[in-house]
Design a protein around this motif. Structure first.
Motif, mmCIF file in Angstrom:
data_model
loop_
_atom_site.group_PDB
_atom_site.id
_atom_site.type_symbol
_atom_site.label_atom_id
_atom_site.label_comp_id
_atom_site.label_asym_id
_atom_site.label_seq_id
_atom_site.Cartn_x
_atom_site.Cartn_y
_atom_site.Cartn_z
ATOM 1 N N LEU A 86 0.827 -1.212 0.000
ATOM 2 C CA LEU A 86 0.000 0.000 0.000
ATOM 3 C C LEU A 86 0.861 1.261 0.000
ATOM 4 N N ILE A 87 1.912 1.225 0.789
ATOM 5 C CA ILE A 87 2.814 2.382 0.868
ATOM 6 C C ILE A 87 3.512 2.600 -0.471
ATOM 7 N N MET A 88 3.976 1.540 -1.085
ATOM 8 C CA MET A 88 4.659 1.666 -2.375
ATOM 9 C C MET A 88 3.704 2.155 -3.469
ATOM 10 N N ASN A 89 2.462 1.682 -3.437
ATOM 11 C CA ASN A 89 1.471 2.132 -4.411
ATOM 12 C C ASN A 89 1.204 3.636 -4.252
ATOM 13 N N ASP A 90 1.042 4.079 -3.009
ATOM 14 C CA ASP A 90 0.808 5.504 -2.745
ATOM 15 C C ASP A 90 2.026 6.326 -3.170
ATOM 16 N N LEU A 91 3.205 5.828 -2.867
ATOM 17 C CA LEU A 91 4.436 6.529 -3.247
ATOM 18 C C LEU A 91 4.546 6.668 -4.766
ATOM 19 N N LYS A 92 4.267 5.608 -5.497
ATOM 20 C CA LYS A 92 4.350 5.661 -6.964
ATOM 21 C C LYS A 92 3.369 6.673 -7.539
ATOM 22 N N LYS A 93 2.158 6.738 -7.004
ATOM 23 C CA LYS A 93 1.158 7.699 -7.479
ATOM 24 C C LYS A 93 1.608 9.129 -7.207
ATOM 25 N N ARG A 94 2.103 9.369 -5.999
ATOM 26 C CA ARG A 94 2.529 10.719 -5.641
ATOM 27 C C ARG A 94 3.772 11.148 -6.421
ATOM 28 N N GLU A 95 4.700 10.221 -6.643
ATOM 29 C CA GLU A 95 5.886 10.553 -7.439
ATOM 30 C C GLU A 95 5.510 10.832 -8.892
ATOM 31 N N ALA A 96 4.533 10.113 -9.424
ATOM 32 C CA ALA A 96 4.075 10.372 -10.793
ATOM 33 C C ALA A 96 3.458 11.765 -10.884
ATOM 34 N N GLY A 97 2.692 12.147 -9.879
ATOM 35 C CA GLY A 97 2.119 13.487 -9.857
ATOM 36 C C GLY A 97 3.189 14.558 -9.801
ATOM 37 N N TYR A 98 4.202 14.335 -8.990
ATOM 38 C CA TYR A 98 5.304 15.296 -8.877
ATOM 39 C C TYR A 98 6.073 15.396 -10.199
ATOM 40 N N LYS A 99 6.306 14.254 -10.850
ATOM 41 C CA LYS A 99 7.005 14.272 -12.152
ATOM 42 C C LYS A 99 6.177 15.026 -13.187
ATOM 43 N N GLY A 100 4.858 14.890 -13.116
ATOM 44 C CA GLY A 100 3.989 15.636 -14.015
ATOM 45 C C GLY A 100 4.113 17.136 -13.797
ATOM 46 N N GLU A 101 4.193 17.545 -12.531
ATOM 47 C CA GLU A 101 4.384 18.965 -12.221
ATOM 48 C C GLU A 101 5.723 19.455 -12.773
ATOM 49 N N CYS A 102 6.746 18.636 -12.653
ATOM 50 C CA CYS A 102 8.088 19.021 -13.105
ATOM 51 C C CYS A 102 8.204 19.066 -14.624
ATOM 52 N N SER A 103 7.285 18.412 -15.319
ATOM 53 C CA SER A 103 7.385 18.347 -16.779
ATOM 54 C C SER A 103 7.278 19.721 -17.436
ATOM 55 N N ILE A 104 6.706 20.705 -16.767
ATOM 56 C CA ILE A 104 6.585 22.050 -17.328
ATOM 57 C C ILE A 104 7.907 22.816 -17.209
ATOM 58 N N ASP A 105 8.796 22.383 -16.357
ATOM 59 C CA ASP A 105 10.043 23.112 -16.134
ATOM 60 C C ASP A 105 10.907 23.190 -17.396
ATOM 61 N N PHE A 106 10.971 22.109 -18.161
ATOM 62 C CA PHE A 106 11.791 22.117 -19.383
ATOM 63 C C PHE A 106 11.291 23.138 -20.398
ATOM 64 N N PRO A 107 9.988 23.136 -20.755
ATOM 65 C CA PRO A 107 9.527 24.172 -21.699
ATOM 66 C C PRO A 107 9.720 25.592 -21.176
ATOM 67 N N LEU A 108 9.571 25.793 -19.879
ATOM 68 C CA LEU A 108 9.770 27.129 -19.324
ATOM 69 C C LEU A 108 11.215 27.593 -19.464
ATOM 70 N N SER A 109 12.139 26.656 -19.552
ATOM 71 C CA SER A 109 13.551 27.032 -19.663
ATOM 72 C C SER A 109 13.884 27.677 -21.019
ATOM 73 N N PHE A 110 12.968 27.575 -21.998
ATOM 74 C CA PHE A 110 13.193 28.151 -23.318
ATOM 75 C C PHE A 110 12.606 29.549 -23.483
#
Length: 95
Positions: free
Chosen positions: A33-57
């Motif tokens: 259960l902990i690993m499942n929750d961690l994977k979901k939250r890390e995926a959400g965080y990676k999604g948030e970070c995905s905008i950082d690359f386009p903003l760098s241009f």
């Protein structure tokens, strides 16, 4: 000049779950259960970070970038993943 006013940080729940996952034995009944929750939250965080690359241009103009803002609208609170502000434009990325 681009200016990141509020930098993005790894969310506290992700840091806590990572620490807990390292300390629990893999055969613990709550481990899946902990690993499942961690994977979901890390995926959400990676999604948030995905905008950082386009903003760098962005062209070097006067941009202000805010990450992870919690704001109040009358009696309610809401959270913004990213807020980009320039003299002529404001773009919101909501959770």
């Amino acid at each position: 000049m681009k200016l990141i006013v509020k930098k993005r940080k790894v969310p506290l729940p992700v840091r806590k779950l990572r620490a807990l996952a390292c300390r629990l034995p893999p055969n613990h009944p709550k481990f899946p259960l902990i690993m499942n929750d961690l994977k979901k939250r890390e995926a959400g965080y990676k999604g948030e970070c995905s905008i950082d690359f386009p903003l760098s241009f962005l062209e070097p103009k006067s941009y202000f970038i805010f990450h992870d803002l919690r704001l109040q609208d009358q009696s309610r609170f809401f959270q913004l993943d990213t807020l980009l502000i320039s003299k002529k434009y404001m773009r919101l990325s909501l959770k």
